[in-house]
Design a protein around this motif. Structure first.
Motif, PDB file in Angstrom:
ATOM      1  N   LYS A 205       1.171  -1.435   0.112  1.00  0.00           N
ATOM      2  CA  LYS A 205       0.204  -0.071   0.610  1.00  0.00           C
ATOM      3  C   LYS A 205       0.949   1.597  -0.198  1.00  0.00           C
ATOM      4  CE  LYS A 205      -3.805  -1.931   2.337  1.00  0.00           C
ATOM      5  NZ  LYS A 205      -5.143  -2.070   2.961  1.00  0.00           N
ATOM      6  N   ILE A 206       1.683   0.816   0.147  1.00  0.00           N
ATOM      7  CA  ILE A 206       3.368   2.285   0.261  1.00  0.00           C
ATOM      8  C   ILE A 206       4.124   2.554  -0.410  1.00  0.00           C
ATOM      9  CG2 ILE A 206       1.790   2.325   2.562  1.00  0.00           C
ATOM     10  CD1 ILE A 206       4.511   1.965   4.488  1.00  0.00           C
ATOM     11  N   GLU A 207       4.585   1.372  -0.329  1.00  0.00           N
ATOM     12  CA  GLU A 207       5.668   1.303  -1.529  1.00  0.00           C
ATOM     13  C   GLU A 207       5.610   1.680  -3.388  1.00  0.00           C
ATOM     14  OE1 GLU A 207       8.509   1.681   0.179  1.00  0.00           O
ATOM     15  OE2 GLU A 207       8.559   0.162   2.412  1.00  0.00           O
ATOM     16  N   LYS A 208       6.650   2.219  -3.258  1.00  0.00           N
ATOM     17  CA  LYS A 208       7.123   1.867  -5.490  1.00  0.00           C
ATOM     18  C   LYS A 208       7.138   0.404  -6.017  1.00  0.00           C
ATOM     19  CE  LYS A 208       8.081   6.733  -5.068  1.00  0.00           C
ATOM     20  NZ  LYS A 208       8.905   8.091  -5.743  1.00  0.00           N
ATOM     21  N   ASP A 209       7.700  -0.247  -4.865  1.00  0.00           N
ATOM     22  CA  ASP A 209       7.817  -1.663  -5.200  1.00  0.00           C
ATOM     23  C   ASP A 209       8.475  -1.857  -4.231  1.00  0.00           C
ATOM     24  OD1 ASP A 209       9.194  -3.676  -6.187  1.00  0.00           O
ATOM     25  OD2 ASP A 209      10.940  -3.076  -6.988  1.00  0.00           O
ATOM     26  N   SER A 210       6.867  -3.051  -3.791  1.00  0.00           N
ATOM     27  CA  SER A 210       7.057  -4.126  -2.809  1.00  0.00           C
ATOM     28  C   SER A 210       8.531  -4.347  -2.232  1.00  0.00           C
ATOM     29  CB  SER A 210       5.813  -4.677  -1.875  1.00  0.00           C
ATOM     30  OG  SER A 210       5.552  -5.425  -3.478  1.00  0.00           O
ATOM     31  N   ALA A 211       9.065  -4.830  -3.336  1.00  0.00           N
ATOM     32  CA  ALA A 211      10.161  -6.321  -3.475  1.00  0.00           C
ATOM     33  C   ALA A 211      11.496  -4.954  -3.206  1.00  0.00           C
ATOM     34  CB  ALA A 211      10.372  -6.569  -4.281  1.00  0.00           C
ATOM     35  N   SER A 212      11.714  -3.639  -3.406  1.00  0.00           N
ATOM     36  CA  SER A 212      12.506  -3.193  -2.717  1.00  0.00           C
ATOM     37  C   SER A 212      11.585  -1.841  -1.829  1.00  0.00           C
ATOM     38  CB  SER A 212      13.452  -2.935  -4.372  1.00  0.00           C
ATOM     39  OG  SER A 212      14.099  -1.686  -3.412  1.00  0.00           O
ATOM     40  N   PRO A 213      11.587  -2.287  -1.030  1.00  0.00           N
ATOM     41  CA  PRO A 213      10.798  -1.160  -0.033  1.00  0.00           C
ATOM     42  C   PRO A 213      11.382   0.235   0.389  1.00  0.00           C
ATOM     43  CG  PRO A 213      11.340  -3.488   1.176  1.00  0.00           C
ATOM     44  CD  PRO A 213      11.202  -2.870  -0.116  1.00  0.00           C
ATOM     45  N   ASP A 214      10.861   1.168   0.241  1.00  0.00           N
ATOM     46  CA  ASP A 214      11.416   2.545   1.171  1.00  0.00           C
ATOM     47  C   ASP A 214      11.444   2.620   2.690  1.00  0.00           C
ATOM     48  OD1 ASP A 214      12.846   2.747  -1.962  1.00  0.00           O
ATOM     49  OD2 ASP A 214      11.599   4.110  -2.296  1.00  0.00           O
ATOM     50  N   TYR A 215      10.380   2.317   2.697  1.00  0.00           N
ATOM     51  CA  TYR A 215       9.670   2.689   4.222  1.00  0.00           C
ATOM     52  C   TYR A 215      10.810   1.593   5.258  1.00  0.00           C
ATOM     53  CZ  TYR A 215       7.828   6.862   1.886  1.00  0.00           C
ATOM     54  OH  TYR A 215       7.756   7.924   0.806  1.00  0.00           O
ATOM     55  N   ILE A 216       9.728   0.641   4.756  1.00  0.00           N
ATOM     56  CA  ILE A 216       9.752  -0.742   5.973  1.00  0.00           C
ATOM     57  C   ILE A 216      10.547  -1.589   5.386  1.00  0.00           C
ATOM     58  CG2 ILE A 216       8.536  -2.350   7.121  1.00  0.00           C
ATOM     59  CD1 ILE A 216       7.698   0.496   7.448  1.00  0.00           C
ATOM     60  N   GLU A 217      12.179  -1.487   6.034  1.00  0.00           N
ATOM     61  CA  GLU A 217      12.865  -3.177   5.677  1.00  0.00           C
ATOM     62  C   GLU A 217      12.921  -3.637   6.434  1.00  0.00           C
ATOM     63  OE1 GLU A 217      16.659   0.464   4.249  1.00  0.00           O
ATOM     64  OE2 GLU A 217      16.225  -0.347   6.771  1.00  0.00           O
ATOM     65  N   THR A 218      13.308  -4.822   5.693  1.00  0.00           N
ATOM     66  CA  THR A 218      13.810  -6.421   6.531  1.00  0.00           C
ATOM     67  C   THR A 218      15.199  -6.262   6.654  1.00  0.00           C
ATOM     68  OG1 THR A 218      11.803  -7.161   5.323  1.00  0.00           O
ATOM     69  CG2 THR A 218      12.970  -8.806   6.611  1.00  0.00           C
ATOM     70  N   LEU A 219      15.665  -6.690   8.425  1.00  0.00           N
ATOM     71  CA  LEU A 219      16.674  -7.143   8.480  1.00  0.00           C
ATOM     72  C   LEU A 219      17.024  -8.463   8.909  1.00  0.00           C
ATOM     73  CD1 LEU A 219      16.451  -3.940   9.436  1.00  0.00           C
ATOM     74  CD2 LEU A 219      18.791  -4.221   9.869  1.00  0.00           C
ATOM     75  N   TRP A 220      17.087  -9.218   7.684  1.00  0.00           N
ATOM     76  CA  TRP A 220      16.779 -10.820   8.336  1.00  0.00           C
ATOM     77  C   TRP A 220      17.961 -11.335   9.544  1.00  0.00           C
ATOM     78  CZ3 TRP A 220      13.966 -12.329   5.175  1.00  0.00           C
ATOM     79  CH2 TRP A 220      13.521 -11.985   3.814  1.00  0.00           C
ATOM     80  N   GLY A 221      16.838 -11.886  10.566  1.00  0.00           N
ATOM     81  CA  GLY A 221      17.443 -12.720  11.451  1.00  0.00           C
ATOM     82  C   GLY A 221      17.213 -11.176  12.232  1.00  0.00           C
ATOM     83  N   ALA A 222      17.240 -10.505  12.069  1.00  0.00           N
ATOM     84  CA  ALA A 222      16.755  -9.639  13.081  1.00  0.00           C
ATOM     85  C   ALA A 222      14.997  -8.746  13.274  1.00  0.00           C
ATOM     86  CB  ALA A 222      17.880  -8.769  13.029  1.00  0.00           C
ATOM     87  N   GLY A 223      14.351  -8.680  12.535  1.00  0.00           N
ATOM     88  CA  GLY A 223      13.567  -7.947  12.453  1.00  0.00           C
ATOM     89  C   GLY A 223      12.881  -6.866  11.270  1.00  0.00           C
ATOM     90  N   TYR A 224      12.209  -5.884  11.641  1.00  0.00           N
ATOM     91  CA  TYR A 224      11.771  -4.825  10.548  1.00  0.00           C
ATOM     92  C   TYR A 224      12.397  -3.353  11.562  1.00  0.00           C
ATOM     93  CZ  TYR A 224       9.248  -8.426   9.446  1.00  0.00           C
ATOM     94  OH  TYR A 224       8.696  -9.825   8.150  1.00  0.00           O
ATOM     95  N   ARG A 225      12.634  -2.418  10.424  1.00  0.00           N
ATOM     96  CA  ARG A 225      12.744  -1.334  10.956  1.00  0.00           C
ATOM     97  C   ARG A 225      12.326  -0.321   9.507  1.00  0.00           C
ATOM     98  NH1 ARG A 225      19.194  -0.393   9.938  1.00  0.00           N
ATOM     99  NH2 ARG A 225      19.297   0.191   7.683  1.00  0.00           N
ATOM    100  N   CYS A 226      11.749   1.068  10.497  1.00  0.00           N
ATOM    101  CA  CYS A 226      11.571   1.949   9.023  1.00  0.00           C
ATOM    102  C   CYS A 226      12.220   3.121   9.192  1.00  0.00           C
ATOM    103  CB  CYS A 226       9.923   2.247   9.750  1.00  0.00           C
ATOM    104  SG  CYS A 226       9.010   4.160   8.859  1.00  0.00           S
ATOM    105  N   ARG A 227      13.435   3.314   7.630  1.00  0.00           N
ATOM    106  CA  ARG A 227      14.406   4.105   7.463  1.00  0.00           C
ATOM    107  C   ARG A 227      13.943   5.376   7.361  1.00  0.00           C
ATOM    108  NH1 ARG A 227      15.604   3.572   1.907  1.00  0.00           N
ATOM    109  NH2 ARG A 227      17.277   5.200   2.197  1.00  0.00           N
ATOM    110  N   GLY A 228      14.078   7.120   8.021  1.00  0.00           N
ATOM    111  CA  GLY A 228      13.517   7.159   9.047  1.00  0.00           C
ATOM    112  C   GLY A 228      14.036   8.800   7.768  1.00  0.00           C
TER     113      GLY A 228
END
Length: 228
Positions: A205-228
């Motif tokens: 809903k929010i990313e131009k390309d959900s496969a390569s997100p600009d906002y919500i990043e996946t850090l494998w083995g750690a979790g998620y973060r929002c890029r400020g």
């Protein structure tokens, strides 16, 4: 008095649900098929929907999707199926939680109360950071609206809560377990797969390309973060 809509084609189950909910102080109405349930729900007088997935005329999946296009109220899906894919699909379409038949009526009532209380807290919440702006993404906490490039995109209750929480802590990594406890509650029944499903829907809903997100990043083995 809170009003609950039960959409269930098995009269034995719907009557049991209605009896226990009414005993606990809720006003309950029942629809026996998907078309009738959807029409009743869109009247806008209900605070929560209990939705069976296997319904005549219109499936619970379709009902859930159409409700979410118009309303932002808690949806609790009830299913006799045990396949994970059905639960994931239901959550992906906007349901807030699920319960599998057979279930204890007391558990159903507890789920209903918990979701109504959480929804009221979130809707009524005031925050000093009323609007979060991250590049082309705008999140308004007071109106619970999200805009991408000044165009509104509709998020479900849990999608908004999850996005808002991550955006409120830019660049900080949160594990799936932490996010599940924070958004769904420490006593919530379910599993952290719910977080993965909701992150995917937010990205769509929010990313131009959900496969390569600009906002919500996946850090494998750690979790998620929002890029400020």
């Amino acid at each position: 008095m809170k009003s609950i809509l039960v959409i269930e084609d098995d009269s034995t189950i719907s009557e049991l649900q209605r009896d226990y909910l009414e005993i606990n102080g809720f006003e309950v109405q029942v629809a026996a098929d998907g078309e009738a349930g959807l029409a009743m729900c869109l009247s806008g007088i209900y605070d929560l929907v209990i939705l069976d997935l296997m319904l005549p005329k219109l499936s619970g999946f379709e009902v859930c999707k159409k409700i979410r296009e118009k309303q932002d109220i808690p949806i609790l899906i009830v299913t006799s199926r045990h396949e994970d894919i059905d639960v994931i699909r239901g959550l992906g379409l906007g349901a807030d939680d699920y319960i599998t038949k057979p279930f204890k009526p007391a558990e159903l009532v507890a789920r209903v109360k918990a979701h109504l209380a959480r929804y009221e807290r979130l809707v009524g919440r005031k925050d000093t950071k009323n609007v979060i702006q991250i590049r082309d993404l705008t999140i308004d906490a007071d109106t619970r609206k999200v805009f991408v490039n000044n165009e509104e995109t509709v998020l479900t209750t849990k999608e908004f809560d999850l996005l808002y929480f991550l955006a409120s802590h830019p660049n900080k990594v949160f594990s799936k377990e932490h996010l599940f406890e924070r958004i769904w509650g420490v006593d919530a029944l379910g599993d952290i797969q719910t977080v993965t499903v909701h992150i995917r829907k937010i990205r769509e809903k929010i990313e131009k390309d959900s496969a390569s997100p600009d906002y919500i990043e996946t850090l494998w083995g750690a979790g998620y973060r929002c890029r400020g």
